[in-house]
Design a protein around this motif. Structure first.
Motif, PDB file in Angstrom:
ATOM      1  N   MET A  12       0.826  -1.205   0.000  1.00  0.00           N
ATOM      2  CA  MET A  12       0.000   0.000   0.000  1.00  0.00           C
ATOM      3  C   MET A  12       0.863   1.258   0.000  1.00  0.00           C
ATOM      4  SD  MET A  12      -2.846   1.290   2.772  1.00  0.00           S
ATOM      5  CE  MET A  12      -1.625   1.438   4.058  1.00  0.00           C
ATOM      6  N   ILE A  13       1.860   1.306   0.882  1.00  0.00           N
ATOM      7  CA  ILE A  13       2.753   2.466   0.943  1.00  0.00           C
ATOM      8  C   ILE A  13       3.483   2.653  -0.380  1.00  0.00           C
ATOM      9  CG2 ILE A  13       4.833   3.385   2.063  1.00  0.00           C
ATOM     10  CD1 ILE A  13       3.888   1.906   4.615  1.00  0.00           C
ATOM     11  N   SER A  14       3.968   1.552  -0.950  1.00  0.00           N
ATOM     12  CA  SER A  14       4.722   1.628  -2.203  1.00  0.00           C
ATOM     13  C   SER A  14       3.846   2.097  -3.350  1.00  0.00           C
ATOM     14  CB  SER A  14       5.337   0.267  -2.524  1.00  0.00           C
ATOM     15  OG  SER A  14       6.202  -0.164  -1.494  1.00  0.00           O
ATOM     16  N   ALA A  15       2.632   1.542  -3.464  1.00  0.00           N
ATOM     17  CA  ALA A  15       1.743   1.894  -4.577  1.00  0.00           C
ATOM     18  C   ALA A  15       1.360   3.376  -4.526  1.00  0.00           C
ATOM     19  CB  ALA A  15       0.492   1.016  -4.538  1.00  0.00           C
ATOM     20  N   ILE A  16       0.966   3.844  -3.353  1.00  0.00           N
ATOM     21  CA  ILE A  16       0.575   5.256  -3.223  1.00  0.00           C
ATOM     22  C   ILE A  16       1.774   6.170  -3.471  1.00  0.00           C
ATOM     23  CG2 ILE A  16      -0.336   7.007  -1.649  1.00  0.00           C
ATOM     24  CD1 ILE A  16      -1.924   4.795  -0.278  1.00  0.00           C
ATOM     25  N   SER A  17       2.928   5.782  -2.960  1.00  0.00           N
ATOM     26  CA  SER A  17       4.127   6.604  -3.119  1.00  0.00           C
ATOM     27  C   SER A  17       4.594   6.636  -4.568  1.00  0.00           C
ATOM     28  CB  SER A  17       5.251   6.077  -2.214  1.00  0.00           C
ATOM     29  OG  SER A  17       4.883   6.138  -0.854  1.00  0.00           O
ATOM     30  N   VAL A  18       4.471   5.517  -5.266  1.00  0.00           N
ATOM     31  CA  VAL A  18       4.827   5.487  -6.695  1.00  0.00           C
ATOM     32  C   VAL A  18       3.942   6.436  -7.480  1.00  0.00           C
ATOM     33  CG1 VAL A  18       4.631   4.067  -8.778  1.00  0.00           C
ATOM     34  CG2 VAL A  18       5.870   3.196  -6.790  1.00  0.00           C
ATOM     35  N   PHE A  19       2.644   6.414  -7.182  1.00  0.00           N
ATOM     36  CA  PHE A  19       1.693   7.262  -7.917  1.00  0.00           C
ATOM     37  C   PHE A  19       1.994   8.742  -7.709  1.00  0.00           C
ATOM     38  CE2 PHE A  19      -2.340   9.631  -7.970  1.00  0.00           C
ATOM     39  CZ  PHE A  19      -2.736   9.405  -9.291  1.00  0.00           C
ATOM     40  N   PHE A  20       2.060   9.155  -6.453  1.00  0.00           N
ATOM     41  CA  PHE A  20       2.285  10.576  -6.172  1.00  0.00           C
ATOM     42  C   PHE A  20       3.723  10.990  -6.457  1.00  0.00           C
ATOM     43  CE2 PHE A  20      -1.547   9.889  -3.582  1.00  0.00           C
ATOM     44  CZ  PHE A  20      -2.313  10.956  -4.019  1.00  0.00           C
ATOM     45  N   GLY A  21       4.656  10.066  -6.273  1.00  0.00           N
ATOM     46  CA  GLY A  21       6.048  10.368  -6.604  1.00  0.00           C
ATOM     47  C   GLY A  21       6.227  10.616  -8.089  1.00  0.00           C
ATOM     48  N   ASN A  81      10.501  11.932  -1.500  1.00  0.00           N
ATOM     49  CA  ASN A  81      11.853  11.488  -1.807  1.00  0.00           C
ATOM     50  C   ASN A  81      11.931  10.879  -3.207  1.00  0.00           C
ATOM     51  OD1 ASN A  81      13.994   9.050  -1.692  1.00  0.00           O
ATOM     52  ND2 ASN A  81      14.663  10.689  -0.338  1.00  0.00           N
ATOM     53  N   SER A  82      10.971  10.045  -3.539  1.00  0.00           N
ATOM     54  CA  SER A  82      10.967   9.406  -4.862  1.00  0.00           C
ATOM     55  C   SER A  82      10.803  10.426  -5.980  1.00  0.00           C
ATOM     56  CB  SER A  82       9.841   8.368  -4.923  1.00  0.00           C
ATOM     57  OG  SER A  82       9.780   7.777  -6.204  1.00  0.00           O
ATOM     58  N   ALA A  83      10.022  11.474  -5.718  1.00  0.00           N
ATOM     59  CA  ALA A  83       9.763  12.490  -6.751  1.00  0.00           C
ATOM     60  C   ALA A  83      11.044  13.137  -7.250  1.00  0.00           C
ATOM     61  CB  ALA A  83       8.811  13.547  -6.201  1.00  0.00           C
ATOM     62  N   ALA A  84      12.008  13.350  -6.349  1.00  0.00           N
ATOM     63  CA  ALA A  84      13.261  13.997  -6.745  1.00  0.00           C
ATOM     64  C   ALA A  84      14.027  13.140  -7.747  1.00  0.00           C
ATOM     65  CB  ALA A  84      14.121  14.267  -5.512  1.00  0.00           C
ATOM     66  N   TYR A  85      14.026  11.832  -7.543  1.00  0.00           N
ATOM     67  CA  TYR A  85      14.745  10.930  -8.450  1.00  0.00           C
ATOM     68  C   TYR A  85      13.978  10.724  -9.755  1.00  0.00           C
ATOM     69  CZ  TYR A  85      17.697   9.938  -4.435  1.00  0.00           C
ATOM     70  OH  TYR A  85      18.564  10.063  -3.378  1.00  0.00           O
ATOM     71  N   VAL A  86      12.649  10.612  -9.635  1.00  0.00           N
ATOM     72  CA  VAL A  86      11.821  10.460 -10.835  1.00  0.00           C
ATOM     73  C   VAL A  86      11.953  11.694 -11.726  1.00  0.00           C
ATOM     74  CG1 VAL A  86       9.440  10.304 -11.669  1.00  0.00           C
ATOM     75  CG2 VAL A  86      10.203   8.860  -9.767  1.00  0.00           C
ATOM     76  N   ALA A  87      12.027  12.880 -11.127  1.00  0.00           N
ATOM     77  CA  ALA A  87      12.153  14.124 -11.899  1.00  0.00           C
ATOM     78  C   ALA A  87      13.394  14.105 -12.781  1.00  0.00           C
ATOM     79  CB  ALA A  87      12.201  15.317 -10.948  1.00  0.00           C
ATOM     80  N   GLU A  88      14.509  13.641 -12.244  1.00  0.00           N
ATOM     81  CA  GLU A  88      15.743  13.592 -13.022  1.00  0.00           C
ATOM     82  C   GLU A  88      15.678  12.536 -14.112  1.00  0.00           C
ATOM     83  OE1 GLU A  88      18.744  15.834 -12.485  1.00  0.00           O
ATOM     84  OE2 GLU A  88      16.727  16.614 -12.144  1.00  0.00           O
ATOM     85  N   VAL A  89      15.001  11.418 -13.825  1.00  0.00           N
ATOM     86  CA  VAL A  89      14.839  10.377 -14.838  1.00  0.00           C
ATOM     87  C   VAL A  89      14.011  10.896 -16.010  1.00  0.00           C
ATOM     88  CG1 VAL A  89      13.812   8.124 -15.315  1.00  0.00           C
ATOM     89  CG2 VAL A  89      15.114   8.473 -13.211  1.00  0.00           C
ATOM     90  N   LEU A 121       1.458   6.514   9.513  1.00  0.00           N
ATOM     91  CA  LEU A 121       1.316   5.944   8.170  1.00  0.00           C
ATOM     92  C   LEU A 121       1.334   7.029   7.106  1.00  0.00           C
ATOM     93  CD1 LEU A 121       0.807   3.572   6.277  1.00  0.00           C
ATOM     94  CD2 LEU A 121      -1.640   3.783   6.759  1.00  0.00           C
ATOM     95  N   LEU A 122       0.585   8.102   7.339  1.00  0.00           N
ATOM     96  CA  LEU A 122       0.558   9.205   6.376  1.00  0.00           C
ATOM     97  C   LEU A 122       1.922   9.876   6.274  1.00  0.00           C
ATOM     98  CD1 LEU A 122      -1.024  10.976   4.429  1.00  0.00           C
ATOM     99  CD2 LEU A 122      -1.774  12.359   6.382  1.00  0.00           C
ATOM    100  N   SER A 123       2.612  10.020   7.395  1.00  0.00           N
ATOM    101  CA  SER A 123       3.958  10.601   7.377  1.00  0.00           C
ATOM    102  C   SER A 123       4.898   9.766   6.526  1.00  0.00           C
ATOM    103  CB  SER A 123       4.502  10.704   8.803  1.00  0.00           C
ATOM    104  OG  SER A 123       3.740  11.573   9.587  1.00  0.00           O
ATOM    105  N   GLY A 124       4.785   8.435   6.661  1.00  0.00           N
ATOM    106  CA  GLY A 124       5.624   7.546   5.870  1.00  0.00           C
ATOM    107  C   GLY A 124       5.354   7.680   4.385  1.00  0.00           C
ATOM    108  N   ILE A 125       4.080   7.742   4.010  1.00  0.00           N
ATOM    109  CA  ILE A 125       3.715   7.880   2.597  1.00  0.00           C
ATOM    110  C   ILE A 125       4.207   9.206   2.031  1.00  0.00           C
ATOM    111  CG2 ILE A 125       1.759   8.140   1.012  1.00  0.00           C
ATOM    112  CD1 ILE A 125       0.240   6.127   2.769  1.00  0.00           C
ATOM    113  N   ILE A 126       4.032  10.278   2.791  1.00  0.00           N
ATOM    114  CA  ILE A 126       4.479  11.598   2.336  1.00  0.00           C
ATOM    115  C   ILE A 126       5.996  11.615   2.140  1.00  0.00           C
ATOM    116  CG2 ILE A 126       4.728  14.019   3.014  1.00  0.00           C
ATOM    117  CD1 ILE A 126       2.019  13.777   4.425  1.00  0.00           C
TER     118      ILE A 126
END
Length: 499
Positions: free
Chosen positions: A305-314, A378-386, A368-373
């Motif tokens: 759940m954490i990974s799926a939501i984070s992938v989407f928003f990231g 964090n993922s967004a920064a790496y995805v942006a460069e990709v 839980l929400l803190s972890g997802i945020i």
């Protein structure tokens, strides 16, 4: 005028002497220590008392699989229930790492901390303590084969002694066992595993906790530590200035001492969970990994759940950041660049703790929400460069051709550039998503019940250090390998469509 003032002072002094004749010392003391805060009122208003604890410290607090449900039990839990009952509210137990407990208390995440914590001068500068509710000593846990070699901490010159980070045992080793090497870890279970695998030569523990490990783990023994301790008593920590809660807790602790509740009720109740009374066959059955399948399944569910939501928003935020950097607007470019560089230049754990504890001073964000945020940002920064590198890899001729056909800049990006860029960046995105699943395990430090957190609970409950880790590795591999196969499938499909 001065004459009237002098008479007034005499009358005032006489009035004070008159009062002192009728007011006892205890009444004066009660008046001076009367609570000036509204902490108790707040607790009663929300009808719950939130207790922070690190449930890896038997017999104080540990986790048991009761009817398939992860339940925190222990002597400290019973003390917490007593205080909550006396206040007429419900006890809510919040789990987290030991070295995060006082931070949680200071930031308002919990109302009190009961975790076998000793009162020290350093800790008392940040929090207020109750009276000691339990007194014990400090021991060293060693391998049974070494019982004739070591006698106390002085025997470990040049040897490695382990202790939980942030604990009184850790500080005692630093201050008194200066000829020994110190090894700090977050969990006692990891320290015991290190002892069994000869990574450390001894583990400093509370006497009662050392006994629990000896009773439930083969090949271990305990010896006196020899440390000089000012106070070996465990106390309850409260926010600084919460004297109304301290006094309420002290009343409950007085009753606990008066009726000897810890020895007569709490420890016997906890003893049935420790397992030392069970037969070897029953103990092995209760501690089998299959008996904890619900723990692992719950951990897999939270991790997915954490990974799926984070992938989407990231991905969405990463796309926005990439377009900001490619917009040609210097302000947007600099803002996006600053974000990317800052996030990639700081550890994910620090970001997570800042969101949960730091922002918690302003707004109470659940764990839980803190972890997802944290994982999403964090993922967004790496995805942006990709994404940015993928867009830059497309020939400028593609843009010029589209614009010559009358397409706007937005339509060119949407229908011409971005679809081609996705084919180029898909493998890199796949790697980022796989990494994100593994990195999401960091959320366990704030008590989110992901796969790593559940494996820690199984370790604490079964006193088995290696097997829960093996199961956890296998489950992570199954998840990441399955995702890799899915990403490979779409990669081949996109390559086929481009031909």
């Amino acid at each position: 005028m001065k004459k009237y003032k002098s008479w007034l002072q005499v009358l005032l002094l006489a009035f004070i002497i008159f009062l002192s004749a009728f007011v006892t010392d205890s009444q004066w003391q009660a008046a001076q220590t009367a609570p000036q805060d509204n902490y108790v009122q707040k607790v009663k208003a929300k009808k719950e008392l939130v207790m922070g604890t690190s449930p890896d410290f038997p017999p104080y607090e540990f986790v048991k699989n009761i009817h398939g449900k992860s339940t925190v039990v222990g002597m400290d839990i019973e003390v917490g229930k007593k205080i909550a009952s006396d206040l007429g509210v419900k006890l809510v137990v919040k789990r987290m790492d030991f070295d995060s407990l006082l931070v949680a208390l200071e930031t308002g995440k919990v109302d009190m901390v009961i975790s076998g914590m000793n009162r020290t001068k350093e800790r008392a500068q940040s929090v207020d303590f109750s009276e000691d509710y339990y007194h014990t000593g400090q021991d060293l846990l060693i391998r049974k084969a070494d019982v004739h070699r070591f006698h106390n901490y002085r025997s470990f010159s040049g040897k490695v002694i382990g202790a939980q980070t942030g604990s009184i045992q850790y500080n005692l080793i630093k201050k008194q066992a200066k000829k020994s090497k110190i090894k700090g870890m977050d969990k006692d279970n990891d320290l015991v595993l290190g002892l069994q695998t000869k990574k450390v030569d001894a583990v400093a523990l509370d006497k009662a906790t050392a006994k629990a490990f000896v009773d439930n783990t083969a090949g271990l023994a305990q010896i006196p530590s020899g440390f000089k301790v000012d106070s070996a008593g465990s106390a309850i920590a409260f926010p600084k200035g919460a004297q109304s809660l301290v006094q309420a807790a002290n009343k409950s602790i007085d009753e606990v001492h008066k009726h000897n509740l810890i020895n007569k009720q709490y420890l016997p109740k906890v003893g049935k969970y420790l397992g030392s009374h069970k037969s070897e066959k029953a103990s092995k059955k209760a501690n089998s990994m299959w008996a904890y399948k619900d723990f692992f399944l719950a951990g897999v569910g939270y991790t997915l759940m954490i990974s799926a939501i984070s992938v989407f928003f990231g991905f969405l935020l990463g796309l926005v950041l990439a377009l900001m950097r490619l917009s040609g607007n210097q302000i947007l470019d600099k803002l996006a660049s600053a974000y990317v560089e800052f996030v990639r230049g700081t550890p994910l754990m620090v970001q997570l703790l800042f969101i949960y504890f730091g922002l918690g001073l302003v707004v109470n964000i659940p764990a839980l929400l803190s972890g997802i945020i944290a994982v999403s940002l964090n993922s967004a920064a790496y995805v942006a460069e990709v994404i940015r590198s993928g867009i830059n890899s497309i020939s400028i001729g593609q843009t010029e051709a589209a614009r010559s056909l009358g397409m706007s800049k937005r339509l060119t990006m949407r229908y011409v550039i971005f679809p081609q860029a996705m084919k180029n960046i898909w493998p890199a995105l796949g790697n980022e998503f796989v990494s994100l699943i593994k990195e999401s395990s960091i959320v366990s430090v704030i008590g989110v019940k992901d796969l790593i957190y559940q494996s820690r609970l199984v370790q604490a409950d079964t006193y088995r250090g290696v097997m829960p880790l093996v199961i956890t590795m296998i489950l992570y591999f199954v998840i990441t390998f399955s995702l890799s196969r899915v990403m490979k499938y779409f990669e081949r499909k996109m390559a086929h469509e481009s031909k």
